[in-house]
Design a protein around this motif. Structure first.
Motif, PDB file in Angstrom:
ATOM      1  N   TYR A   2      13.343  -3.656  35.899  1.00 47.12           N
ATOM      2  CA  TYR A   2      12.055  -4.180  35.516  1.00 47.12           C
ATOM      3  C   TYR A   2      11.615  -3.639  34.178  1.00 47.12           C
ATOM      4  O   TYR A   2      11.671  -2.450  33.916  1.00 47.12           O
ATOM      5  N   ALA A   3      11.253  -4.514  33.289  1.00 43.84           N
ATOM      6  CA  ALA A   3      10.575  -4.066  32.074  1.00 43.84           C
ATOM      7  C   ALA A   3       9.453  -5.039  31.853  1.00 43.84           C
ATOM      8  O   ALA A   3       9.636  -6.245  31.985  1.00 43.84           O
ATOM      9  N   PHE A   4       8.291  -4.542  31.585  1.00 47.16           N
ATOM     10  CA  PHE A   4       7.178  -5.450  31.415  1.00 47.16           C
ATOM     11  C   PHE A   4       7.409  -6.283  30.174  1.00 47.16           C
ATOM     12  O   PHE A   4       7.808  -5.788  29.141  1.00 47.16           O
ATOM     13  N   PRO A   5       7.236  -7.609  30.308  1.00 49.04           N
ATOM     14  CA  PRO A   5       7.514  -8.458  29.149  1.00 49.04           C
ATOM     15  C   PRO A   5       6.544  -8.158  28.017  1.00 49.04           C
ATOM     16  O   PRO A   5       5.431  -7.695  28.251  1.00 49.04           O
ATOM     17  N   SER A   6       6.989  -8.447  26.824  1.00 42.00           N
ATOM     18  CA  SER A   6       6.128  -8.145  25.677  1.00 42.00           C
ATOM     19  C   SER A   6       4.902  -9.039  25.718  1.00 42.00           C
ATOM     20  O   SER A   6       4.969 -10.209  26.007  1.00 42.00           O
ATOM     21  N   HIS A   7       3.778  -8.504  25.508  1.00 44.55           N
ATOM     22  CA  HIS A   7       2.542  -9.273  25.380  1.00 44.55           C
ATOM     23  C   HIS A   7       1.601  -8.391  24.594  1.00 44.55           C
ATOM     24  O   HIS A   7       1.846  -7.198  24.404  1.00 44.55           O
ATOM     25  N   LYS A   8       0.522  -8.986  24.150  1.00 39.29           N
ATOM     26  CA  LYS A   8      -0.458  -8.163  23.467  1.00 39.29           C
ATOM     27  C   LYS A   8      -1.037  -7.177  24.471  1.00 39.29           C
ATOM     28  O   LYS A   8      -1.601  -7.575  25.488  1.00 39.29           O
ATOM     29  N   ALA A   9      -0.853  -5.901  24.233  1.00 38.57           N
ATOM     30  CA  ALA A   9      -1.405  -4.903  25.144  1.00 38.57           C
ATOM     31  C   ALA A   9      -2.911  -4.853  24.906  1.00 38.57           C
ATOM     32  O   ALA A   9      -3.387  -4.390  23.871  1.00 38.57           O
ATOM     33  N   VAL A  10      -3.642  -5.414  25.851  1.00 46.88           N
ATOM     34  CA  VAL A  10      -5.092  -5.492  25.692  1.00 46.88           C
ATOM     35  C   VAL A  10      -5.690  -4.135  26.034  1.00 46.88           C
ATOM     36  O   VAL A  10      -5.415  -3.579  27.086  1.00 46.88           O
ATOM     37  N   SER A  11      -6.492  -3.590  25.163  1.00 46.47           N
ATOM     38  CA  SER A  11      -7.113  -2.314  25.489  1.00 46.47           C
ATOM     39  C   SER A  11      -8.221  -2.567  26.503  1.00 46.47           C
ATOM     40  O   SER A  11      -8.862  -3.616  26.532  1.00 46.47           O
ATOM     41  N   ILE A  12      -8.405  -1.608  27.383  1.00 43.24           N
ATOM     42  CA  ILE A  12      -9.369  -1.781  28.467  1.00 43.24           C
ATOM     43  C   ILE A  12     -10.766  -1.501  27.928  1.00 43.24           C
ATOM     44  O   ILE A  12     -11.044  -0.424  27.408  1.00 43.24           O
ATOM     45  N   THR A  13     -11.610  -2.494  28.053  1.00 44.10           N
ATOM     46  CA  THR A  13     -12.956  -2.365  27.483  1.00 44.10           C
ATOM     47  C   THR A  13     -13.934  -1.908  28.560  1.00 44.10           C
ATOM     48  O   THR A  13     -14.853  -2.599  28.925  1.00 44.10           O
ATOM     49  N   THR A  14     -13.637  -0.714  29.095  1.00 44.94           N
ATOM     50  CA  THR A  14     -14.523  -0.190  30.131  1.00 44.94           C
ATOM     51  C   THR A  14     -15.637   0.628  29.482  1.00 44.94           C
ATOM     52  O   THR A  14     -15.477   1.174  28.397  1.00 44.94           O
ATOM     53  N   SER A  15     -16.720   0.702  30.185  1.00 43.43           N
ATOM     54  CA  SER A  15     -17.831   1.525  29.713  1.00 43.43           C
ATOM     55  C   SER A  15     -17.613   2.950  30.192  1.00 43.43           C
ATOM     56  O   SER A  15     -17.027   3.179  31.250  1.00 43.43           O
ATOM     57  N   ASP A  16     -18.044   3.910  29.401  1.00 43.63           N
ATOM     58  CA  ASP A  16     -17.945   5.300  29.852  1.00 43.63           C
ATOM     59  C   ASP A  16     -19.202   5.729  30.604  1.00 43.63           C
ATOM     60  O   ASP A  16     -19.282   6.806  31.163  1.00 43.63           O
ATOM     61  N   GLU A  17     -20.193   4.822  30.588  1.00 42.69           N
ATOM     62  CA  GLU A  17     -21.369   5.111  31.413  1.00 42.69           C
ATOM     63  C   GLU A  17     -20.998   4.981  32.886  1.00 42.69           C
ATOM     64  O   GLU A  17     -20.049   4.280  33.224  1.00 42.69           O
ATOM     65  N   PRO A  31      -0.504  -1.067  29.843  1.00 40.90           N
ATOM     66  CA  PRO A  31      -1.212  -2.142  29.141  1.00 40.90           C
ATOM     67  C   PRO A  31      -1.403  -3.330  30.082  1.00 40.90           C
ATOM     68  O   PRO A  31      -0.629  -3.501  31.032  1.00 40.90           O
ATOM     69  N   LEU A  32      -2.415  -4.121  29.833  1.00 40.25           N
ATOM     70  CA  LEU A  32      -2.695  -5.273  30.689  1.00 40.25           C
ATOM     71  C   LEU A  32      -2.765  -6.554  29.861  1.00 40.25           C
ATOM     72  O   LEU A  32      -3.392  -6.589  28.807  1.00 40.25           O
ATOM     73  N   SER A  33      -2.133  -7.597  30.362  1.00 40.86           N
ATOM     74  CA  SER A  33      -2.293  -8.915  29.749  1.00 40.86           C
ATOM     75  C   SER A  33      -3.650  -9.472  30.166  1.00 40.86           C
ATOM     76  O   SER A  33      -4.318  -8.929  31.054  1.00 40.86           O
ATOM     77  N   ASP A  34      -4.044 -10.583  29.572  1.00 37.76           N
ATOM     78  CA  ASP A  34      -5.325 -11.207  29.926  1.00 37.76           C
ATOM     79  C   ASP A  34      -5.387 -11.558  31.412  1.00 37.76           C
ATOM     80  O   ASP A  34      -6.420 -11.391  32.053  1.00 37.76           O
ATOM     81  N   ALA A  35      -4.247 -12.047  31.935  1.00 42.13           N
ATOM     82  CA  ALA A  35      -4.236 -12.446  33.352  1.00 42.13           C
ATOM     83  C   ALA A  35      -4.514 -11.240  34.245  1.00 42.13           C
ATOM     84  O   ALA A  35      -5.307 -11.308  35.192  1.00 42.13           O
ATOM     85  N   LEU A  37      -6.040  -8.435  33.338  1.00 42.13           N
ATOM     86  CA  LEU A  37      -7.391  -7.936  33.083  1.00 42.13           C
ATOM     87  C   LEU A  37      -8.436  -8.706  33.873  1.00 42.13           C
ATOM     88  O   LEU A  37      -9.284  -8.123  34.552  1.00 42.13           O
ATOM     89  N   SER A  38      -8.343 -10.036  33.809  1.00 43.40           N
ATOM     90  CA  SER A  38      -9.413 -10.796  34.456  1.00 43.40           C
ATOM     91  C   SER A  38      -9.311 -10.661  35.970  1.00 43.40           C
ATOM     92  O   SER A  38     -10.336 -10.567  36.654  1.00 43.40           O
ATOM     93  N   ALA A  39      -8.082 -10.605  36.503  1.00 44.38           N
ATOM     94  CA  ALA A  39      -7.935 -10.462  37.959  1.00 44.38           C
ATOM     95  C   ALA A  39      -8.441  -9.100  38.432  1.00 44.38           C
ATOM     96  O   ALA A  39      -9.172  -9.003  39.430  1.00 44.38           O
ATOM     97  N   LEU A  40      -8.099  -8.035  37.712  1.00 46.80           N
ATOM     98  CA  LEU A  40      -8.513  -6.688  38.142  1.00 46.80           C
ATOM     99  C   LEU A  40     -10.014  -6.477  37.926  1.00 46.80           C
ATOM    100  O   LEU A  40     -10.702  -5.881  38.762  1.00 46.80           O
ATOM    101  N   ASN A  41     -10.532  -6.991  36.810  1.00 50.14           N
ATOM    102  CA  ASN A  41     -11.957  -6.835  36.520  1.00 50.14           C
ATOM    103  C   ASN A  41     -12.845  -7.482  37.577  1.00 50.14           C
ATOM    104  O   ASN A  41     -13.974  -7.057  37.808  1.00 50.14           O
ATOM    105  N   ALA A  42     -12.311  -8.520  38.210  1.00 49.11           N
ATOM    106  CA  ALA A  42     -13.097  -9.216  39.229  1.00 49.11           C
ATOM    107  C   ALA A  42     -13.278  -8.361  40.481  1.00 49.11           C
ATOM    108  O   ALA A  42     -14.161  -8.620  41.295  1.00 49.11           O
ATOM    109  N   LYS A  43     -12.428  -7.347  40.640  1.00 45.99           N
ATOM    110  CA  LYS A  43     -12.436  -6.578  41.890  1.00 45.99           C
ATOM    111  C   LYS A  43     -12.784  -5.100  41.703  1.00 45.99           C
ATOM    112  O   LYS A  43     -13.259  -4.454  42.643  1.00 45.99           O
ATOM    113  N   PHE A  44     -12.470  -4.570  40.510  1.00 43.85           N
ATOM    114  CA  PHE A  44     -12.577  -3.124  40.330  1.00 43.85           C
ATOM    115  C   PHE A  44     -13.272  -2.786  39.007  1.00 43.85           C
ATOM    116  O   PHE A  44     -13.316  -3.615  38.096  1.00 43.85           O
ATOM    117  N   THR A  45     -13.760  -1.571  38.926  1.00 41.36           N
ATOM    118  CA  THR A  45     -14.207  -1.048  37.640  1.00 41.36           C
ATOM    119  C   THR A  45     -13.006  -0.344  37.018  1.00 41.36           C
ATOM    120  O   THR A  45     -12.489   0.636  37.577  1.00 41.36           O
TER     121      THR A  45
END
Lengths: 328, 328
Positions: A2-17, A31-35, A37-45
Motif C-alpha cells: 500500500y502506498a497512498f496515491p499522490s494527491h494534494k496533501a490538504v492541510s487540516i484547517t482545525t481550530s486550536d480553540e 495527509p488527507l484528500s478532499d474526499a 477531509l469532508s467525510a471525516l469533518n462530518a463526524k469528528f473534530t
C-alpha cells in the motif's frame, strides 16, 4: 502492498480553540484528500499534530507511508488508545508496544486484499501470456513486419507457491483455483482451514513451483526472503510476482537472474527504492513493471474511508473495533 | 479466437507411390510445424492436396486460417467423411453441407477455451487496473518525475455481460465469478444449466453492464454485433474486451468511441484486418492491443496434436469422434 496515491496533501484547517465537547476528537497523522477531509469533518473534530490538543486525543488516523508507530510516537501522544491504519501493510507498527500501552489497532480489512489479489492475478496472467510485451510489439508495428509474437505459457495446471497466506494470499489462491492452478503456501505455521499444500521451507517451495507469488508483509524475517538460493531453486522456467514489498526480494539478485535468463520472468508492482526501479530492468522484455498500485482503486478509497469512520465510531462508543488487526 | 502461429510451413514429404495399406491415409490441408509432422507421421500416411491419392482419402486435418470448408472443397475431396479442425473458431465450416454429405467434424474441445478464457480475464484486469499502461509509464521514467499513475477500477462487483456463452464464454464466467463479478450473458437461447442472468438483447445487456466481453463465433448474425448503438448503451464508463473475432465489432465506430471518450477502455486481441490495426488506436492510452494470441500456448499445441490424433484414430476405428463439434 500500500502506498497512498499522490494527491494534494490538504492541510487540516482545525481550530486550536477548544472545540465542542460532544464531537469526538481525531488526531490525523497523514495527509488527507478532499474526499477524506469532508467525510471525516462530518463526524469528528480533526486535530493536527501541531495542535496543543494533540497530546490528549484518544484516537488517530495513521498510514504506513507517513508514520512509524514506535515508542517515540506513542510517547508523543500518550492518550492514544485507538489507531486506524489506512493501508494494507502493517510493518510500520510496533504491535508489542501498542499492546503494552493498551492501544488498539484496526486496519481496513478485506478491502485492500481483494484489490491486491485481483492485481496479482492480472500481473501473473500478463507475464505468463505476455500481454504487456505484445502490446508494445503491436504498437511498434512489428506484428505487420515480423509476424506473430512468441507464445506465452498456459496458466492451467501450473504450480503456484504463495509466500504468505494472509488475507491477500488467500484471496489470490481462491482466484487462481478458478484457473486450474495447483496451490501451495509458505506461512509461519500451517493454516488448518485451508486445503492447499503447506511447505514450511521457501527453497523447497520454490523448487516445486512454476510460479512464486510474494504476498507477505515485510518484517525482519521476510526481508529478502526471496534470495539467490530461492531464485536458483525456482529455476530457468520460473516466474515471480511481487505485490508484497520490494525488500521481500533481493532486488539486485532478481535483476541479475532476469538479465541472465536464470529465471524466466517477473511481474513487479513493488521495488526496494520506490519510485526508483533498477536501471537494467527497464530494458527487460520478460518483466512487467508497475508503480505500486495493486492496492488502490477509486472504489476502494470510498470503502476505506467508510471502514475507518466505522472503526472510530465503534471505539468512541466503547464497542469492539470493526476490523481489528489480528496479530498472526 | 484462433490463428495458427507463424512457423515455417513444412511441406509434406509424402510419396505418391501407393503406401502400405494398413496405415490410414490422412489428407493434410494446412501447413505443419515439425512437431505436428513427426507426431502425425508416426500414426498416418500423410497425403498432400496435390497427390493423386487425395481424392480418395476419408479424413483430413483442417484449419480456419487456411481452409474454407464449402461445397467447392468438399467436391474436390468427395471421399472425405471426417474433418478435424485445429482451431477454436468454426466460422469457416459449412456444417449443413457437411451434414448433407455425411462428413463428421471435430475440433479440439476445451483446450482452446481455457487458454482463451485465461487471456480474456488477463486482458480485462489489465485494462481495468491499467497494468500495460502503467508499465509504459514506469519504463518512461515518469513514476519518478510525475508521481503515481492515475488509478484503475476495482473488478469486484462489476457487471460483466458475456456475448456468447459457449465453452469459451462459460470458462470466462467461471473465472470472473472468483473475482466477485456479476455475470449476465447473451446467447441464441437461455442455457438451462447456468445460473447467470440471460439477457436476449445486446443493447439491453450493454446498458446493464460495466464490461462487455465478446466471446462469440463470427457468423452472419454476429458480424458487427457490437455496433454504434451497443457502444452508446455501454456508455462512458464501459469497457470492452474482444477475444472473439475482429469483425464482431464495428471497429471504426469502436475506435471513434475510444478516441472521443464515449467508452472508457478496451482490451483487443482481434481486429478486422489483422495484422493491421486501426492507426488511431496506436496512440490510445486506454486500450491494450495484442496480436491475436489468446488461444495459443506451447502447452496447448502439444495437447491439440494429441486430441487431433485421438479423433482420427477413433474415426478409423469406426468409433465416435472424441471431440465432435456440437452445432448450437
Amino acid at each position: 502492498m500500500y502506498a497512498f496515491p499522490s494527491h494534494k496533501a490538504v492541510s487540516i484547517t482545525t481550530s486550536d480553540e477548544t472545540p465542542p465537547s460532544d464531537i469526538p476528537h481525531l488526531l490525523v497523522l497523514r495527509p488527507l484528500s478532499d474526499a477524506w477531509l469532508s467525510a471525516l469533518n462530518a463526524k469528528f473534530t480533526l486535530i493536527s499534530p501541531s495542535s496543543p490538543l494533540s497530546a490528549s486525543v484518544h484516537a488517530a488516523l495513521i498510514s504506513g507511508a507517513y508514520n512509524r508507530v514506535d515508542p517515540a510516537l506513542l510517547d508523543q501522544y500518550p492518550s492514544l488508545r485507538c489507531l486506524v491504519n489506512t493501508g494494507a501493510g502493517v510493518n510500520h507498527i510496533n504491535f508489542e508496544e501498542c499492546k503494552r500501552r493498551g492501544v488498539q489497532v484496526a486496519n481496513v480489512g478485506e478491502t485492500h486484499s481483494r484489490n491486491v489479489a485481483d492485481y496479482a492475478v492480472g500481473l501473473l496472467i500478463d507475464v505468463m501470456r505476455r500481454i504487456t510485451m505484445s502490446d508494445r510489439y503491436v504498437r511498434n508495428g512489428l506484428w505487420v513486419t515480423q509476424g506473430n509474437y512468441p507464445l506465452g505459457s498456459k496458466l492451467g495446471g501450473k504450480r503456484v507457491g504463495i509466500v504468505g497466506l494472509g488475507s491477500i494470499g488467500s484471496a489470490i489462491a481462491k482466484r487462481l483455483e478458478a484457473f486450474g492452478c495447483k496451490i501451495s503456501y509458505l506461512s509461519t505455521k500451517p493454516k488448518p482451514t485451508v486445503s492447499y499444500r503447506y511447505i514450511p521451507n521457501i527453497c523447497d517451495m520454490a523448487a516445486e513451483s512454476d510460479i512464486l507469488v510474494v504476498s507477505c508483509s515485510l518484517t525482519k524475517e521476510t526481508h529478502h526472503i526471496v534470495n539467490k538460493k530461492v531464485l536458483q531453486a525456482l529455476g530457468k522456467e520460473g516466474i515471480i510476482i511481487n505485490i508484497g514489498r520490494g525488500a521481500n526480494i533481493d532486488e539486485p539478485e532478481l535483476v541479475r537472474c532476469l538479465v541472465q535468463g536464470e529465471i524466466k520472468g517477473a511481474g513487479l508492482d513493488v521495488f526496494e527504492c520506490e519510485p526508483n526501479i533498477p536501471k537494467e530492468s527497464i530494458e527487460l522484455e520478460n518483466v512487467v513493471l508497475t508503480p505500486h498500485q495493486s492496492v488502490f482503486t477509486p472504489e476502494a478509497m470510498a470503502e476505506v474511508i467508510q471502514i475507518c469512520i466505522a472503526n472510530f465510531e465503534a471505539f468512541f462508543a466503547g464497542k469492539p473495533l470493526i476490523t481489528p488487526v489480528v496479530a498472526d
